[in-house]
Write an enzyme that holds these catalytic residues in place. Structure first.
Site, PDB file in Angstrom:
ATOM      1  CG  LEU A   1      -2.196   0.959   1.069  1.00  0.00           C
ATOM      2  CD1 LEU A   1      -3.114   0.599   0.324  1.00  0.00           C
ATOM      3  CD2 LEU A   1      -2.677   1.149   2.420  1.00  0.00           C
TER       4      LEU A   1
ATOM      5  NE  ARG B   1       5.870   6.689  -4.731  1.00  0.00           N
ATOM      6  CZ  ARG B   1       7.181   6.634  -4.434  1.00  0.00           C
ATOM      7  NH1 ARG B   1       7.770   7.362  -3.810  1.00  0.00           N
ATOM      8  NH2 ARG B   1       7.917   5.493  -4.721  1.00  0.00           N
ATOM      9  CB  ILE B   2       0.858   2.522  -7.487  1.00  0.00           C
ATOM     10  CG1 ILE B   2       1.664   3.336  -8.236  1.00  0.00           C
ATOM     11  CG2 ILE B   2       0.095   1.744  -8.445  1.00  0.00           C
ATOM     12  CD1 ILE B   2       2.964   2.546  -9.081  1.00  0.00           C
TER      13      ILE B   2
ATOM     14  CB  ILE C   1      -0.427  -2.975 -12.170  1.00  0.00           C
ATOM     15  CG1 ILE C   1      -0.891  -2.672 -10.409  1.00  0.00           C
ATOM     16  CG2 ILE C   1      -1.591  -3.320 -12.982  1.00  0.00           C
ATOM     17  CD1 ILE C   1      -1.660  -1.203 -10.261  1.00  0.00           C
TER      18      ILE C   1
ATOM     19  NE  ARG D   1       9.347  -3.606 -12.467  1.00  0.00           N
ATOM     20  CZ  ARG D   1       8.668  -2.470 -12.749  1.00  0.00           C
ATOM     21  NH1 ARG D   1       7.547  -2.711 -13.301  1.00  0.00           N
ATOM     22  NH2 ARG D   1       9.389  -1.289 -12.779  1.00  0.00           N
TER      23      ARG D   1
ATOM     24  CD  GLU E   1       7.204  -7.512 -18.381  1.00  0.00           C
ATOM     25  OE1 GLU E   1       7.577  -6.504 -18.725  1.00  0.00           O
ATOM     26  OE2 GLU E   1       6.346  -7.614 -17.298  1.00  0.00           O
TER      27      GLU E   1
ATOM     28  CG  HIS F   1       5.493  -3.752 -18.343  1.00  0.00           C
ATOM     29  ND1 HIS F   1       6.524  -4.365 -17.781  1.00  0.00           N
ATOM     30  CD2 HIS F   1       5.297  -2.525 -17.387  1.00  0.00           C
ATOM     31  CE1 HIS F   1       7.052  -3.418 -16.819  1.00  0.00           C
ATOM     32  NE2 HIS F   1       6.017  -2.423 -16.614  1.00  0.00           N
TER      33      HIS F   1
HETATM   34  P1  NAP Z   1       5.995   2.664  -3.240  1.00  0.00           P
HETATM   35  O1  NAP Z   1       5.287   4.099  -2.976  1.00  0.00           O
HETATM   36  O2  NAP Z   1       7.416   2.750  -2.375  1.00  0.00           O
HETATM   37  O3  NAP Z   1       5.069   1.680  -2.488  1.00  0.00           O
HETATM   38  C1  NAP Z   1       5.627   0.087  -2.597  1.00  0.00           C
HETATM   39  C2  NAP Z   1       4.877  -0.383  -1.485  1.00  0.00           C
HETATM   40  O4  NAP Z   1       5.087  -1.840  -1.470  1.00  0.00           O
HETATM   41  C3  NAP Z   1       5.226   0.221  -0.077  1.00  0.00           C
HETATM   42  O5  NAP Z   1       3.939   0.790   0.580  1.00  0.00           O
HETATM   43  C4  NAP Z   1       6.000  -0.970   0.539  1.00  0.00           C
HETATM   44  O6  NAP Z   1       5.063  -1.051   1.835  1.00  0.00           O
HETATM   45  C5  NAP Z   1       5.492  -2.087  -0.204  1.00  0.00           C
HETATM   46  N1  NAP Z   1       6.613  -3.034  -0.123  1.00  0.00           N
HETATM   47  C6  NAP Z   1       7.991  -3.004  -0.260  1.00  0.00           C
HETATM   48  N2  NAP Z   1       8.732  -4.058   0.071  1.00  0.00           N
HETATM   49  C7  NAP Z   1       7.607  -4.747   0.286  1.00  0.00           C
HETATM   50  C8  NAP Z   1       7.958  -6.395   0.529  1.00  0.00           C
HETATM   51  N3  NAP Z   1       9.129  -6.895   0.623  1.00  0.00           N
HETATM   52  N4  NAP Z   1       6.670  -7.102   1.019  1.00  0.00           N
HETATM   53  C9  NAP Z   1       5.294  -6.433   0.917  1.00  0.00           C
HETATM   54  N5  NAP Z   1       5.473  -5.242   0.730  1.00  0.00           N
HETATM   55  C10 NAP Z   1       6.363  -4.441   0.296  1.00  0.00           C
HETATM   56  O7  NAP Z   1       5.957   2.517  -4.841  1.00  0.00           O
HETATM   57  P2  NAP Z   1       4.933   2.762  -5.865  1.00  0.00           P
HETATM   58  O8  NAP Z   1       5.445   4.220  -6.477  1.00  0.00           O
HETATM   59  O9  NAP Z   1       3.657   2.736  -5.371  1.00  0.00           O
HETATM   60  O10 NAP Z   1       5.334   1.658  -7.007  1.00  0.00           O
HETATM   61  C11 NAP Z   1       5.361   0.334  -6.691  1.00  0.00           C
HETATM   62  C12 NAP Z   1       5.801  -0.880  -7.774  1.00  0.00           C
HETATM   63  O11 NAP Z   1       4.747  -0.554  -8.823  1.00  0.00           O
HETATM   64  C13 NAP Z   1       7.107  -0.211  -8.337  1.00  0.00           C
HETATM   65  O12 NAP Z   1       8.110  -0.591  -7.651  1.00  0.00           O
HETATM   66  C14 NAP Z   1       6.981  -0.749  -9.664  1.00  0.00           C
HETATM   67  O13 NAP Z   1       7.375  -2.225  -9.589  1.00  0.00           O
HETATM   68  C15 NAP Z   1       5.721  -0.781  -9.913  1.00  0.00           C
HETATM   69  N6  NAP Z   1       5.086  -0.261 -11.219  1.00  0.00           N
HETATM   70  C16 NAP Z   1       4.628  -1.071 -12.357  1.00  0.00           C
HETATM   71  C17 NAP Z   1       4.278  -0.205 -13.062  1.00  0.00           C
HETATM   72  C18 NAP Z   1       3.769  -0.986 -14.640  1.00  0.00           C
HETATM   73  O14 NAP Z   1       4.178  -0.664 -15.505  1.00  0.00           O
HETATM   74  N7  NAP Z   1       2.927  -2.136 -14.489  1.00  0.00           N
HETATM   75  C19 NAP Z   1       4.419   1.178 -13.342  1.00  0.00           C
HETATM   76  C20 NAP Z   1       4.871   1.814 -12.242  1.00  0.00           C
HETATM   77  C21 NAP Z   1       5.150   1.068 -11.047  1.00  0.00           C
HETATM   78  P3  NAP Z   1       5.798  -1.404   3.272  1.00  0.00           P
HETATM   79  O15 NAP Z   1       7.064  -0.376   3.272  1.00  0.00           O
HETATM   80  O16 NAP Z   1       4.816  -0.976   4.426  1.00  0.00           O
HETATM   81  O17 NAP Z   1       6.088  -2.845   3.160  1.00  0.00           O
END
Ligand code: NAP
Length: 312
Positions: A151, A153-154, A229, A231, A260, A278
């Site tokens: 939980l 940003r996304i 959405i 990885r 991919e 993707h």
């Molecule tokens: P973010 O704000 O850092 O959020 C990631 C969340 O994941 C954090 O709330 C963190 O919460 C949790 N997390 C981190 N490590 C974890 C673990 N080992 N086990 C469980 N939860 C964990 O990042 P964001 O900006 O939302 O982006 C998230 C991800 O979306 C990116 O890293 C990227 O891989 C993916 N993404 C995909 C696309 C696409 O094209 N499909 C586009 C953009 C991003 P805690 O710290 O509380 O665990």
């Protein structure tokens, strides 16, 4: 003399143009032999402009001993060997926030597409099926529970959208977040058991590899739907395919895959699966902002200013 930058993969054209306006750009993505391409640049290249589909290894960093910064236009940094970069004193920047809305939109779109069989319904109309009969009923989204894995940003942006659709929200992460009202689970299997839709929005990389394994998929069950959405590496794809083929998982909406652009052949024939290439951040406006942030980080670094979005 302009600062020299290696770029890979091929970026959105306006971003490439923006990069070329400020730097001397070397298109590594055009090279058949990346190491041979880098060799003559070893004393010149100080920066790497990066994106998810082109991994940056320690060997590539070693081939560029003058490398100071890797700036990626993605928020995810699992394609970069971060430990190797740190060891070599190379700074890394990413592109958070600017893509959050588009990625969350696509996540919610996948929920609707899978639950309401929208892709199959489209094919049904095109094939003239409507002239012969009615389309089967589907699954209601409102009132269902969405379990969010990561939980951040996304994840929060998806949660806001899902609330708008009348869904209940719960989440799993490494810690409870005191400033959110959603139910927290410290056990992913328990969250999957309680969820109708399991939405993956955590980072990729070693720490989350196969976080969603056969047990989590079984807990989500034959009525449950997995939306990825995040990885491809987060899900044990072999277990996912087996569960979908055998009906032990209700459906899936996938934007990302383990290898991919290769997508498991077994998924192609399944009507309960929506497969995207993707594209969660792939809109003109968002890609332009992601690219601009990548460029602005490079400029900040070489102007000796504070980095805008450093990693770590
Ligand atoms: P973010 O704000 O850092 O959020 C990631 C969340 O994941 C954090 O709330 C963190 O919460 C949790 N997390 C981190 N490590 C974890 C673990 N080992 N086990 C469980 N939860 C964990 O990042 P964001 O900006 O939302 O982006 C998230 C991800 O979306 C990116 O890293 C990227 O891989 C993916 N993404 C995909 C696309 C696409 O094209 N499909 C586009 C953009 C991003 P805690 O710290 O509380 O665990």
């Amino acid at each position: 003399m302009s600062i020299e930058v290696v770029v890979a993969p091929k970026l959105y054209d306006p971003v490439t143009k923006g990069l070329e306006a400020g730097f001397k750009v070397h298109p590594l993505w055009q090279a058949k032999e990346p190491m041979a391409f880098l060799a003559p640049l070893k004393d010149r290249v100080r920066a790497f402009a990066s994106f998810t589909s082109y991994p940056i290894s320690a060997a590539m960093m070693d081939a560029l001993p003058k490398l100071e910064i890797i700036s990626t236009m993605s928020v995810g940094v699992d394609h970069i060997d971060l430990a190797a970069a740190k060891q070599r004193g190379i700074v890394v920047t990413n592109a958070p926030d600017v893509l959050t809305d588009c990625v969350a939109d696509l996540g919610m779109g996948l929920v609707l597409a899978v639950a309401r069989n929208m892709v199959v319904a489209d094919r049904f109309v095109r094939a003239g099926g409507w002239l012969k009969g009615v389309f089967p009923l589907a699954t209601k989204v409102g009132g269902a529970t969405m379990g969010i894995v990561g939980l951040g940003r996304i994840g929060k942006a998806v949660a806001r959208r899902a609330e708008g659709f009348g869904m209940k929200i719960a989440y799993f992460g490494r810690r409870r977040q005191d400033d959110v009202a959603y139910q927290f689970f410290d056990d992913l299997e328990a969250l999957a058991r309680d969820s109708d839709y399991l939405m993956l929005t955590c980072p990729g990389g070693a720490a989350t590899r196969h976080l969603v394994d056969a047990k989590v998929i079984a807990a989500l069950g034959p009525e449950g739907m997995l939306i990825n959405i995040a990885r491809g590496s987060v899900v044990d794809e072999t277990a996912l395919v087996a569960a979908l083929v055998s009906g032990k998982l209700g459906g899936a909406g996938l934007d990302v895959y383990e290898d991919e652009p290769r997508v498991p052949e077994a998924l192609m024939a399944l009507d309960n699966v929506v497969l995207l290439p993707h594209i969660a951040s792939a809109t003109h406006a968002t890609r332009a902002q992601m690219g601009q942030l990548m460029i602005d980080n490079l400029k900040a670094h070489f102007a000796g200013e504070k980095l805008i979005t450093p990693v770590g």
